[in-house]
Design an enzyme around this catalytic site. Structure first.
Site, PDB file in Angstrom:
ATOM      1  N   TYR A   1      -9.987  -0.249   2.165  1.00  0.00           N
ATOM      2  CA  TYR A   1      -9.404  -0.184   3.510  1.00  0.00           C
ATOM      3  C   TYR A   1      -9.007   1.231   3.895  1.00  0.00           C
ATOM      4  CZ  TYR A   1      -8.902  -4.875   5.514  1.00  0.00           C
ATOM      5  OH  TYR A   1      -9.137  -6.088   6.121  1.00  0.00           O
TER       6      TYR A   1
ATOM      7  N   ASP B   1       0.801  -1.217   0.000  1.00  0.00           N
ATOM      8  CA  ASP B   1       0.000   0.000   0.000  1.00  0.00           C
ATOM      9  C   ASP B   1       0.838   1.274   0.000  1.00  0.00           C
ATOM     10  OD1 ASP B   1      -2.490  -1.214  -0.140  1.00  0.00           O
ATOM     11  OD2 ASP B   1      -2.504  -1.645   1.992  1.00  0.00           O
TER      12      ASP B   1
END
Length: 677
Positions: free
Chosen positions: A407, A323
């Protein structure tokens, strides 16, 4: 004359745009897509010399300053050559390029928002995708939602093509609310886009079966969403509405905060002093951290994270996000909202992001700074007199959040009054889900809603700690508490245990052992505590969480070797910042990451070292994680160990909170048993 920026301060809009202009002039007759422009931090040796002068109070306008450099990442399009990814270093004072690299096509630049937008447009226009959608029937009032994702670890047959995948969902439009939760309706199609040709090359169709069924093949019905059910989270769509018995809880600071920001990125709070920057790869970065005039850390940042998924079915074997390295998280950072993400009296800091034309854009409120109460700081009651002295644990919080598709991650650097630092990562948001046939279950995930399988996965973070414990030559020491055998002379009753200390002398990866209370300390062996006689130090407490579960030599494992140890120690090297390597997008192997740094076997005893703390969450989803999961929290603690001659918070005043009241509404006016609070 404009003020000269501090070497540890972000590029200004003007500096960023100047760097862009230099690059444009160097590539005439081409089209350039810019990906990122941000500060290249000066060499540490130069910065330390500058900081020594600054901390001595001897800075003048003539004090030599390190070069002011911008790193510019961009694609060059046009001419006879195919599109290539470039990285240039621009001196924004001399207005010239000082370094230039055309990156080998083995490596991929991190993704950008403009690239995602093109991928979505490509899928929407694809006749292949439109034809595939005819094989199913959506319920009345539903539309298709596309969500682009990194491709993950490519198979050998994929070659070096730059791919993206797009997850597909249905969204119920009948409520008229654009925030209706489409994740409750996953579709079993994953279009694959060749980003260089910008065309859909195939549509993967993962299996939707369950336990004991084939890992490939179609088993879903034509009306694939009929057994799915809504799962809303926005307040106006929650069945029955929100709770009505919650009274306001307000943080009030009538005299303002205790922190000061005397310069744009300089923060002072009681005995703490540090600088704060923001960049699109790491997010918030803390520099030159000092307590009561003593050096503690040179630099502190979240270096990397990987999220591997455990579903063995193709194409989910590739499903693994980095990420930080993949995502260009600067474009995913939240613009924080007053009274929501932070409470009390708040100072916000802005960041810079780069548009595709290279222009710098200010993104507001990406970091918030505030104080919070965290219970008792220290307390003691003299039972003979009945007098208790208690202080509250006040903390200074640097807070920032990112949203990466489904998320959210909230990160905090928390400073306390006892000279400790806590780094906290909170995971929340919506678990990644796929379609599963009605009535089935699977061992690689959990059914959290009818027709919706949340896959098992891990979130593994790496914190980069560049220590400066009373100076820049430090040593990592491993300490273990181990039992001593019963001995009639030295341990007659068998209750003795001893603390064994081992200095780590070469760069390496290390693991925790809670059964031995294995802890690690960064010590300055040239400076001794006058009370204990031990070297001054700081202890790093990493939670002993599970490491990467993917099999050794699997693609998931090979591209995240940093996640195979709890702690690493390496010798400092300029611009060696990323645990998973500089290029994680679509990697097959971790290159230039922690494993390579440790493999140098550098001497790390009494040297300028870097500590890398690896911690994570093995997330086997539960129904209670749906539709939005409550936060899961992980913390790394950096606390003094024989650094001081006593409790550094002993001088914190024991003031009573004048706003506290009894539940019946009466004021708490009198102390009980002589309490100082």
């Amino acid at each position: 004359m404009p003020e000269v920026p501090h070497p540890l301060s972000d590029l200004s809009v003007e500096e960023s745009n100047l760097a862009r202009d230099v690059v444009l002039k160097l590539h005439p007759g081409t089209v350039i897509d810019f990906r990122a422009i941000y500060l290249l931090e000066p060499n540490k040796e130069d910065v330390v010399q500058f900081l020594n002068i600054e901390h001595a109070g001897k800075l003048t306008p003539d004090t030599p300053r390190p070069p002011r450099l911008a790193q510019v990442k961009y694609d060059v399009i046009g001419g006879s050559e195919p599109t290539r990814y470039h990285e240039s270093i621009i001196d924004v004072v001399k207005v010239e390029r000082v370094r230039h690299t055309v990156v080998d096509q083995e490596y991929h630049a991190s993704l950008s928002i403009f690239e995602f937008e093109r991928v979505l447009e490509c899928v929407q226009k694809s006749s292949m995708f439109q034809e595939k959608m005819k094989s199913i029937e959506l319920p009345e009032g539903f539309e298709v939602v596309l969500e682009p994702w990194p491709y993950g670890g490519p198979d050998e047959a994929d070659g070096q093509t730059r791919f993206f995948q797009t997850l597909c969902f249905g969204r119920d439009t009948r409520s008229g609310n654009p925030d209706s939760n489409f994740y409750a309706y996953p579709l079993p199609f994953i279009p694959i886009v060749d980003a260089r040709k910008m065309e859909v090359v195939r549509i993967d169709q993962p299996a939707t079966g369950g336990k004991g069924e084939p890992l490939t093949g179609v088993s879903h019905k034509t009306r694939v969403l009929d057994h799915c059910r809504p799962a809303e989270y926005v307040p106006e769509l929650i069945p029955g509405g929100t709770r009505t018995d919650v009274k306001p809880l307000t943080v009030v600071q009538p005299e303002g905060p205790s922190f000061k920001v005397p310069e744009p990125n300089l923060i002072e709070w009681q005995k703490w002093r540090f600088r704060l920057t923001f960049n699109p790869r790491e997010g918030a970065v803390l520099h030159d951290i000092r307590y009561d005039g003593r050096d503690v850390l040179y630099r502190l940042s979240l270096s990397d994270m990987t999220v591997p998924y455990a579903d063995p079915r193709a194409p989910f074997h590739r499903k693994q996000a980095f990420d930080f390295g993949d995502g260009g998280l600067g474009n995913c950072v939240n613009n924080l909202t007053l009274g929501c993400d932070c409470l009390g009296v708040i100072k916000y800091f802005d960041g810079l992001v780069t548009n595709s034309d290279g222009s710098a854009e200010v993104t507001k409120n990406v970091i918030c700074l505030h104080e919070q109460d965290n219970g008792i700081n220290w307390k003691h009651t003299n039972w003979r007199t009945g007098r208790a002295v208690v202080t509250r644990r006040r903390e200074l919080v640097v807070n920032w959040l990112i949203t990466l598709a489904n998320y959210e991650y909230a990160f905090q650097a928390v400073f306390d009054q006892a000279a400790g630092i806590k780094i906290e990562a909170r995971a929340t948001g919506i678990v990644s889900v796929v379609n599963i046939d009605e009535g089935k279950t699977a061992p690689w995930g959990n059914v959290v809603n009818p027709g919706t399988l949340a896959q098992n996965h891990q979130h593994i973070f790496c914190l980069r700690i560049d220590p400066a414990v009373d100076g820049h030559n430090n040593t990592l020491v491993q300490e273990e508490s181990v039992p001593v055998e019963t001995n009639p002379d030295t341990n007659p009753n068998g209750n003795l245990y001893e603390v064994q200390s081992t200095a780590i002398t070469t760069s390496s990866g290390l693991n925790l052992d809670p059964f031995k209370n294995r802890v690690f300390k960064v010590q300055n062996i040239s400076k001794r505590n006058p009370v204990s006689g031990k070297p001054v130090g700081y202890k790093i407490t990493t939670p002993p969480t599970q490491l990467l579960l993917a099999a050794p030599n699997s693609i998931q494992s090979n591209r995240a070797l940093f996640a195979r140890h709890h702690l690493w120690v390496t010798k400092y090297k300029d611009d060696e910042l990323y645990a998973g390597g500089r290029y994680t997008l679509q990697s097959r192997n971790e290159k230039g990451g922690l494993a390579d740094a440790a493999a140098r076997k550098d001497k790390v005893a009494d040297e300028d070292i870097v500590i890398w703390s690896v911690f994570g969450l093995t997330h086997n989803p539960r129904v209670e994680d749906w539709p939005v999961m409550p936060v899961e929290m992980l913390q790394v603690h950096i606390t003094p160990s024989d650094f001081f001659t006593g409790n550094p918070a002993i001088d914190v005043p024991s003031n009573k909170d004048i706003g506290s009241k009894l539940a019946n509404g009466d004021c708490c006016e009198t102390s009980i048993n002589g309490t100082d609070a």
